[in-house]
Scaffold this motif. Structure first.
Motif: not given
Length: 230
Positions: A87-89, A105, A107-108
């Motif tokens: 998950w992105a910061t 946010i 998620k990759n």
């Protein structure tokens, strides 16, 4: 009749599609948890909260999340937020609005199982408040095709004072010294360089004794000398 049959078939198809879409939407859901190793904090202490996505009900898996972070800024200072497990910061003024606490946010990948998505670090301010609460509200998770609303989650904390790290032995020694000094003052012993009365009397007796012994010795010596002369 043929037109009526075709119209009926179309209506049935639409009903079936709506039915299946409704079922898919109802099955898409998840829960959120705030996890932390301790809830009793000291002033100026740093602590972390893990934001965990749980009980995921989605065939696709969730790929994005929107939420609002709410906390008392007089009690706590936000140190940092870090995305976990792909998950992105959140980035201030990009995916995190500091003014209203809104977080967005993604998620990759796809979240299909329980996982921590965000780690938030706070520092306790030097405050007079005894408790504080951290919350995530207005939460919406999406699997890319539809969204699921999540209930507000909160975590309460109690705030204490900075611990007194002075060793107990030092405290005990200080108390013992104070007790001895008070005791010595009460008994008129040596305090502030003053000699005790008992000490003065003993010194006088010793000096007088030495003088008496010396006089007796002189007298005996004179008598012995006279006897030898006679």
């Amino acid at each position: 009749m043929k037109k009526i049959g075709k119209l009926s078939l179309a209506l049935i198809s639409l009903v079936l599609i709506a039915f299946f879409i409704g079922n898919v939407y109802a099955a898409t859901s998840c829960n959120m948890e705030l996890q932390t190793p301790k809830t009793e904090l000291d002033k100026n202490e740093e602590f972390t909260i893990d934001v965990k996505l749980t009980n995921i009900q989605s065939e696709r898996g969730f790929v994005s999340l929107v939420a609002t972070l709410d906390y008392d800024k007089n009690s706590l200072t936000l140190v940092k937020m870090e995305g976990q497990n792909g998950w992105a910061t959140p980035i201030e003024n990009v995916s995190y609005n500091k003014a209203n606490g809104k977080i967005v946010i993604d998620k990759n990948g796809l979240a299909k199982n329980d996982e921590v998505i965000l780690k938030i670090t706070f520092k306790v301010n030097n405050t007079d408040k005894k408790s504080t609460v951290v919350s995530l509200k207005d939460i919406t998770a999406s699997d890319g095709t539809m969204a699921a609303n999540v209930n507000t989650v909160s975590k309460s904390f109690t705030i204490g004072s900075v611990l007194d790290l002075t060793p107990d032995t030092d405290k005990n020694n200080t108390k013992l010294n104070n007790t001895l000094q008070n005791s010595l003052k009460d008994k008129n012993t040596i305090v502030g360089g003053t000699l005790p009365k008992a000490g003065n009397s003993s010194s006088s007796i010793i000096i007088i004794s030495i003088i008496v012994v010396a006089i007796i010795g002189i007298v005996l010596y004179i008598k012995l000398k006279k006897n030898k002369v006679e």
